[in-house]
Write a protein that holds these residues in place. Structure first.
Motif, PDB file in Angstrom:
ATOM      1  N   ILE A   1       0.798  -1.223  -0.041  1.00 55.04           N
ATOM      2  CA  ILE A   1      -0.135   0.059  -0.168  1.00 55.04           C
ATOM      3  C   ILE A   1       0.745   1.413  -0.020  1.00 55.04           C
ATOM      4  O   ILE A   1       1.812   1.311   0.728  1.00 55.04           O
ATOM      5  CB  ILE A   1      -0.952   0.060   1.216  1.00 55.04           C
ATOM      6  CG1 ILE A   1      -1.997  -1.010   1.174  1.00 55.04           C
ATOM      7  CG2 ILE A   1      -1.578   1.342   1.538  1.00 55.04           C
ATOM      8  CD1 ILE A   1      -2.641  -1.236   2.429  1.00 55.04           C
ATOM      9  N   GLU A   2       0.578   2.162  -0.822  1.00 58.10           N
ATOM     10  CA  GLU A   2       1.067   3.551  -0.627  1.00 58.10           C
ATOM     11  C   GLU A   2       0.110   4.509   0.052  1.00 58.10           C
ATOM     12  O   GLU A   2      -0.843   4.434  -0.381  1.00 58.10           O
ATOM     13  CB  GLU A   2       1.303   4.077  -2.155  1.00 58.10           C
ATOM     14  CG  GLU A   2       2.682   3.308  -2.659  1.00 58.10           C
ATOM     15  CD  GLU A   2       2.641   3.748  -4.201  1.00 58.10           C
ATOM     16  OE1 GLU A   2       2.209   4.572  -4.536  1.00 58.10           O
ATOM     17  OE2 GLU A   2       3.509   3.068  -4.694  1.00 58.10           O
TER      18      GLU A   2
ATOM     19  N   VAL B   1       4.755   7.074   1.795  1.00 57.75           N
ATOM     20  CA  VAL B   1       5.398   6.022   2.232  1.00 57.75           C
ATOM     21  C   VAL B   1       4.703   4.696   1.730  1.00 57.75           C
ATOM     22  O   VAL B   1       3.505   4.589   1.631  1.00 57.75           O
ATOM     23  CB  VAL B   1       5.104   5.972   3.802  1.00 57.75           C
ATOM     24  CG1 VAL B   1       5.895   4.963   4.517  1.00 57.75           C
ATOM     25  CG2 VAL B   1       5.641   7.428   4.450  1.00 57.75           C
ATOM     26  N   LYS B   2       5.702   3.694   1.283  1.00 54.62           N
ATOM     27  CA  LYS B   2       5.068   2.568   0.647  1.00 54.62           C
ATOM     28  C   LYS B   2       5.198   1.569   1.659  1.00 54.62           C
ATOM     29  O   LYS B   2       6.359   1.303   2.020  1.00 54.62           O
ATOM     30  CB  LYS B   2       5.924   2.206  -0.574  1.00 54.62           C
ATOM     31  CG  LYS B   2       5.515   0.938  -1.366  1.00 54.62           C
ATOM     32  CD  LYS B   2       6.313   0.815  -2.630  1.00 54.62           C
ATOM     33  CE  LYS B   2       5.583  -0.202  -3.664  1.00 54.62           C
ATOM     34  NZ  LYS B   2       6.194  -0.108  -4.873  1.00 54.62           N
TER      35      LYS B   2
ATOM     36  N   VAL C   1       6.273  -5.915   8.640  1.00 61.02           N
ATOM     37  CA  VAL C   1       5.810  -4.733   7.769  1.00 61.02           C
ATOM     38  C   VAL C   1       7.079  -3.767   7.679  1.00 61.02           C
ATOM     39  O   VAL C   1       7.890  -3.497   8.359  1.00 61.02           O
ATOM     40  CB  VAL C   1       4.674  -3.712   8.541  1.00 61.02           C
ATOM     41  CG1 VAL C   1       4.871  -3.215   9.872  1.00 61.02           C
ATOM     42  CG2 VAL C   1       4.170  -2.455   7.472  1.00 61.02           C
ATOM     43  N   LYS C   2       7.342  -3.355   6.562  1.00 59.90           N
ATOM     44  CA  LYS C   2       8.417  -2.433   5.875  1.00 59.90           C
ATOM     45  C   LYS C   2       7.518  -0.995   5.556  1.00 59.90           C
ATOM     46  O   LYS C   2       6.720  -1.068   4.556  1.00 59.90           O
ATOM     47  CB  LYS C   2       9.085  -2.991   4.926  1.00 59.90           C
ATOM     48  CG  LYS C   2      10.161  -2.143   4.190  1.00 59.90           C
ATOM     49  CD  LYS C   2      10.887  -3.125   3.208  1.00 59.90           C
ATOM     50  CE  LYS C   2      12.083  -2.102   2.646  1.00 59.90           C
ATOM     51  NZ  LYS C   2      12.771  -2.764   1.803  1.00 59.90           N
TER      52      LYS C   2
ATOM     53  N   ASP D   1      10.136   8.113   0.860  1.00 56.73           N
ATOM     54  CA  ASP D   1      10.499   8.622  -0.632  1.00 56.73           C
ATOM     55  C   ASP D   1      11.469   9.857  -0.346  1.00 56.73           C
ATOM     56  O   ASP D   1      11.900  10.478  -1.276  1.00 56.73           O
ATOM     57  CB  ASP D   1       9.304   9.242  -1.431  1.00 56.73           C
ATOM     58  CG  ASP D   1       8.473  10.385  -0.670  1.00 56.73           C
ATOM     59  OD1 ASP D   1       8.979  10.537   0.619  1.00 56.73           O
ATOM     60  OD2 ASP D   1       7.695  10.813  -1.298  1.00 56.73           O
ATOM     61  N   GLY D   2      11.915  10.257   0.972  1.00 53.90           N
ATOM     62  CA  GLY D   2      12.942  11.156   1.151  1.00 53.90           C
ATOM     63  C   GLY D   2      12.399  12.492   1.609  1.00 53.90           C
ATOM     64  O   GLY D   2      13.118  13.210   2.038  1.00 53.90           O
ATOM     65  N   THR D   3      11.094  12.790   1.574  1.00 49.20           N
ATOM     66  CA  THR D   3      10.619  13.970   1.935  1.00 49.20           C
ATOM     67  C   THR D   3       9.867  13.972   3.118  1.00 49.20           C
ATOM     68  O   THR D   3       9.899  15.235   3.658  1.00 49.20           O
ATOM     69  CB  THR D   3       9.259  14.384   0.765  1.00 49.20           C
ATOM     70  OG1 THR D   3       8.142  13.328   0.683  1.00 49.20           O
ATOM     71  CG2 THR D   3       9.829  14.805  -0.675  1.00 49.20           C
TER      72      THR D   3
END
Length: 234
Positions: free
Chosen positions: A54-55, A63-64, A72-73, A77-79
């Motif tokens: 899920i995104e 977050v993915k 869970v991982k 994305d860095g922001t």
């Protein structure tokens, strides 16, 4: 002439009956009980988060999440966080691994729960609190055919009666629920009288049976900072 008048009366009656029937149907279709059933259907369609990707998007970034078994991982994305690359929670171990690729560092802390996301948050509210969902309107949003609903909670007042949150004039949570799946896709806070809004958070790209065991592999050459002895268990 009389036949014409009678015909007009019949047509008007049929139209009025149709409007009343449609309103009654809509009211019944989107009752709090049926909205609960819709969210419950979404829970069932999530397959207990055993192999789901899920995104989740909000103003801070995307977050993915990769769910499989008791793991869970969260891939950033860095922001959202300029230093944290991803985190892995393993309930079998009772640990959360926070990986900072830039610093080649893994921070380990205690963890005993997994955030399953908006779907389960809403479902738990409906089951555990004095809360129900109230239909606002049908809405096609971001290519999804949804119902837009608000969450109404009831609190006990000083005189022993119960008052709805929206009657108190406070902002209330609102959600977009996909009709075909029951997935709670979006959320926002609104005024009780609002009938339209822009999602604050949005769930996108829900996919099943794509998560691999290797998605939870950790680097073997990073420095490890273990704070499990100092972590506060929730």
């Amino acid at each position: 002439m009389k036949k014409f008048v009678v015909l007009v009366i019949i047509i008007v009656f049929v139209i009025l009956f149709g409007i009343l029937f449609f309103k009654a149907y809509k009211s019944n279709k989107y009752s709090s009980e049926n909205l609960y059933s819709l969210v419950q259907m979404g829970i069932e369609n999530m397959h207990d988060m055993q192999n789901v990707c899920i995104e989740r998007e909000n103003e801070y970034g995307v977050v993915k999440f990769f769910y499989k078994g008791n793991k869970v991982k969260g891939l950033y994305d860095g922001t959202l966080d300029s230093t944290l690359s991803y985190s892995i929670t393993d309930l079998d171990e009772g640990k959360r691994y926070m990986v900072l690729d830039e610093k080649k560092l893994i921070i380990i802390q205690k963890e005993n729960s997994i955030d399953k996301g908006l779907q389960y948050l809403v479902f738990n509210y409906l089951n555990n609190l004095n809360v129900e969902l109230s239909y606002i309107k049908d809405e096609k949003i971001r290519g999804k055919d949804c119902v837009f609903v608000k969450q109404v909670g009831y609190r006990k007042t000083d005189d022993g009666t119960f008052q709805a949150d929206d009657e108190a004039g406070e902002d209330v949570p609102a959600y977009w629920i996909e009709k075909s799946t029951g997935f709670v896709l979006g959320s926002v806070m609104i005024k009780p009288t609002q009938t339209s809004a822009t999602p604050y958070a949005w769930v996108r790209n829900i996919t099943f049976d794509v998560v691999k065991d290797s998605d939870f592999d950790l680097p073997t050459d990073y420095e490890i900072y273990d704070i499990t002895e100092y972590s506060i268990t929730k």
